[in-house]
Design an enzyme around this catalytic site. Structure first.
Site, PDB file in Angstrom:
ATOM      1  CG  ASN A   1      -1.514   1.270   1.591  1.00 18.74           C
ATOM      2  OD1 ASN A   1      -1.839   2.193   0.527  1.00 18.74           O
ATOM      3  ND2 ASN A   1      -2.205   1.361   2.719  1.00 18.74           N
ATOM      4  CD1 TRP A   2       3.504   1.133  -2.561  1.00 16.38           C
ATOM      5  CD2 TRP A   2       3.435   2.071  -4.668  1.00 16.38           C
ATOM      6  NE1 TRP A   2       4.307   0.060  -3.695  1.00 16.38           N
ATOM      7  CE2 TRP A   2       4.049   0.773  -4.846  1.00 16.38           C
ATOM      8  CE3 TRP A   2       3.810   3.009  -5.774  1.00 16.38           C
ATOM      9  CZ2 TRP A   2       4.968   0.443  -6.203  1.00 16.38           C
ATOM     10  CZ3 TRP A   2       4.190   2.518  -6.935  1.00 16.38           C
ATOM     11  CH2 TRP A   2       4.987   1.198  -7.140  1.00 16.38           C
ATOM     12  CE  LYS A   3       0.289   3.314   4.703  1.00 13.47           C
ATOM     13  NZ  LYS A   3       0.277   3.375   6.262  1.00 13.47           N
TER      14      LYS A   3
ATOM     15  CG  HIS B   1      -5.785   1.632   5.326  1.00 14.55           C
ATOM     16  ND1 HIS B   1      -5.114   2.472   6.193  1.00 14.55           N
ATOM     17  CD2 HIS B   1      -4.727   0.579   4.947  1.00 14.55           C
ATOM     18  CE1 HIS B   1      -3.937   2.195   6.276  1.00 14.55           C
ATOM     19  NE2 HIS B   1      -3.657   1.192   5.974  1.00 14.55           N
TER      20      HIS B   1
ATOM     21  CD  GLU C   1      -2.878   5.247   6.750  1.00 17.40           C
ATOM     22  OE1 GLU C   1      -2.892   5.382   5.518  1.00 17.40           O
ATOM     23  OE2 GLU C   1      -2.067   4.801   7.557  1.00 17.40           O
TER      24      GLU C   1
ATOM     25  CD  GLU D   1      -3.480  -2.756   7.474  1.00 20.54           C
ATOM     26  OE1 GLU D   1      -2.282  -3.120   6.935  1.00 20.54           O
ATOM     27  OE2 GLU D   1      -4.164  -1.671   7.154  1.00 20.54           O
TER      28      GLU D   1
ATOM     29  N   GLY E   1       2.710   1.928  10.886  1.00 21.50           N
ATOM     30  CA  GLY E   1       3.387   3.031  10.666  1.00 21.50           C
ATOM     31  C   GLY E   1       4.174   3.471  11.935  1.00 21.50           C
TER      32      GLY E   1
ATOM     33  CB  SER F   1       5.659  -1.861  11.988  1.00 15.58           C
ATOM     34  OG  SER F   1       4.837  -0.821  12.272  1.00 15.58           O
TER      35      SER F   1
ATOM     36  N   GLY G   1       2.747  -1.032   4.480  1.00 16.68           N
ATOM     37  CA  GLY G   1       3.099   0.351   3.907  1.00 16.68           C
ATOM     38  C   GLY G   1       4.326   0.686   3.950  1.00 16.68           C
ATOM     39  N   GLY G   2       5.006   1.433   4.708  1.00 19.93           N
ATOM     40  CA  GLY G   2       6.287   1.999   4.711  1.00 19.93           C
ATOM     41  C   GLY G   2       7.447   1.023   3.882  1.00 19.93           C
TER      42      GLY G   2
HETATM   43  C1  PEP Z   1      -0.779  -0.112   6.197  1.00 19.20           C
HETATM   44  O1  PEP Z   1      -0.836   1.301   6.023  1.00 19.20           O
HETATM   45  O2  PEP Z   1      -1.559  -0.794   5.701  1.00 19.20           O
HETATM   46  C2  PEP Z   1       0.422  -0.729   6.942  1.00 19.20           C
HETATM   47  C3  PEP Z   1       0.502  -1.867   7.301  1.00 19.20           C
HETATM   48  O3  PEP Z   1       1.653   0.344   7.013  1.00 19.20           O
HETATM   49  P1  PEP Z   1       3.036  -0.020   7.658  1.00 19.20           P
HETATM   50  O4  PEP Z   1       3.433  -1.399   6.947  1.00 19.20           O
HETATM   51  O5  PEP Z   1       3.785   1.129   7.443  1.00 19.20           O
HETATM   52  O6  PEP Z   1       2.725  -0.009   9.271  1.00 19.20           O
END
Ligand code: PEP
Length: 252
Positions: free
Chosen positions: A10-12, A97, A99, A169, A175, A215, A236-237
């Site tokens: 997920n490149w957000k 998600h 967010e 999640e 994050g 994470s 994500g990251g």
């Molecule tokens: C996400 O936003 O779906 C996620 C898991 O982010 P991160 O890996 O950065 O925690």
């Protein structure tokens, strides 16, 4: 039927069009290093979809969008329809998600409408659920996940549910660098599988992949992915570097 392992990035709200094309090329170049059984998926922003689709054409990497709107078309400024995503070459769509839930008014009802709309157009939903830290500390983890899951799948047939992916999640792990322990993640995901059994019976529940997200990195992925009810990851990251993203997939 064996459950699929789905590793999705997920490149957000990151990467311009040219940067997204570059990253997609790097992911495609490294994709062969991941076990052949793993489904690799990347989710750039809407404006990057058509250019990234060209990069992914003929590769083993699938394209995802980060959201959609539940209406077919019309006066919904700023929104993107399922048909538009299909026309851009999208296969999966991330829905609900945390967010979106925290910052943009997403509710269990809007998640449900989006899941149905995605399925109607042949898109495969990645349905995100998960508890806040305060909810975990109050002992409400299972109750929250059950509510969000049942909300998302209300009125969705078993045949359609089979096409979906669930992403567990824990919001406190997104994050933050604070990954859930393998035990915490497995425990929550075994419960989620049980709710899917309640909804659809064990045959269907066994087919639906349940990703972990929060994470996830190359150095913690293997332990998480070795768990019985962890069938992939929503990243994500770490998905913003091809090497880390494929490094996670290698842990499957
Ligand atoms: C996400 O936003 O779906 C996620 C898991 O982010 P991160 O890996 O950065 O925690």
């Amino acid at each position: 039927m064996a459950r699929r392992i789905v590793i999705a990035g997920n490149w957000k709200m990151n990467k311009t069009v040219s940067e997204a094309v570059e990253l997609a090329k790097a992911v495609v170049a490294k994709a062969g290093e991941a076990p052949a059984s793993v489904d690799l998926v990347i989710a750039p922003t809407f404006v990057c979809l058509t250019e990234v689709a060209k990069v992914l054409a003929g590769s083993r990497v699938s394209l995802a969008a980060q959201d959609l709107h539940w209406e077919e078309s019309g006066a919904f400024t700023g929104k993107i329809s399922a048909a538009m995503l299909v026309s851009a070459g999208v296969k999966y769509v991330i829905i609900g998600h945390s967010e979106q839930r925290q910052f943009f008014g997403e509710t269990d009802e809007t998640v449900n409408k989006k899941v149905k709309q995605a399925l109607k157009h042949g898109l495969l939903p990645i349905v995100c659920i998960g508890e806040l830290l305060a909810e975990r500390e109050a002992g409400q983890t299972d109750a929250i996940n059950e509510r969000q899951l049942k909300g998302a799948y209300a009125g969705v047939s078993a045949d359609d549910a089979k096409k979906s992916v669930v992403a567990y999640e824990p919001v406190w792990a997104i994050g933050t660098g604070k990954v859930a322990t393998t035990e915490q993640a497995q425990e929550a995901q075994a419960f989620i599988r049980k709710v899917l059994v309640d909804l659809y019976g064990s045959e269907v529940a066994e087919i639906i992949p349940i990703q972990y997200g929060g994470s996830m990195k190359p150095d913690n992925a293997q332990g998480l992915l070795a768990q019985k009810d962890i069938d992939g990851g929503l990243i994500g990251g770490a998905a913003l570097k091809a090497e880390d993203f494929i490094g996670i997939a290698k842990g499957a």
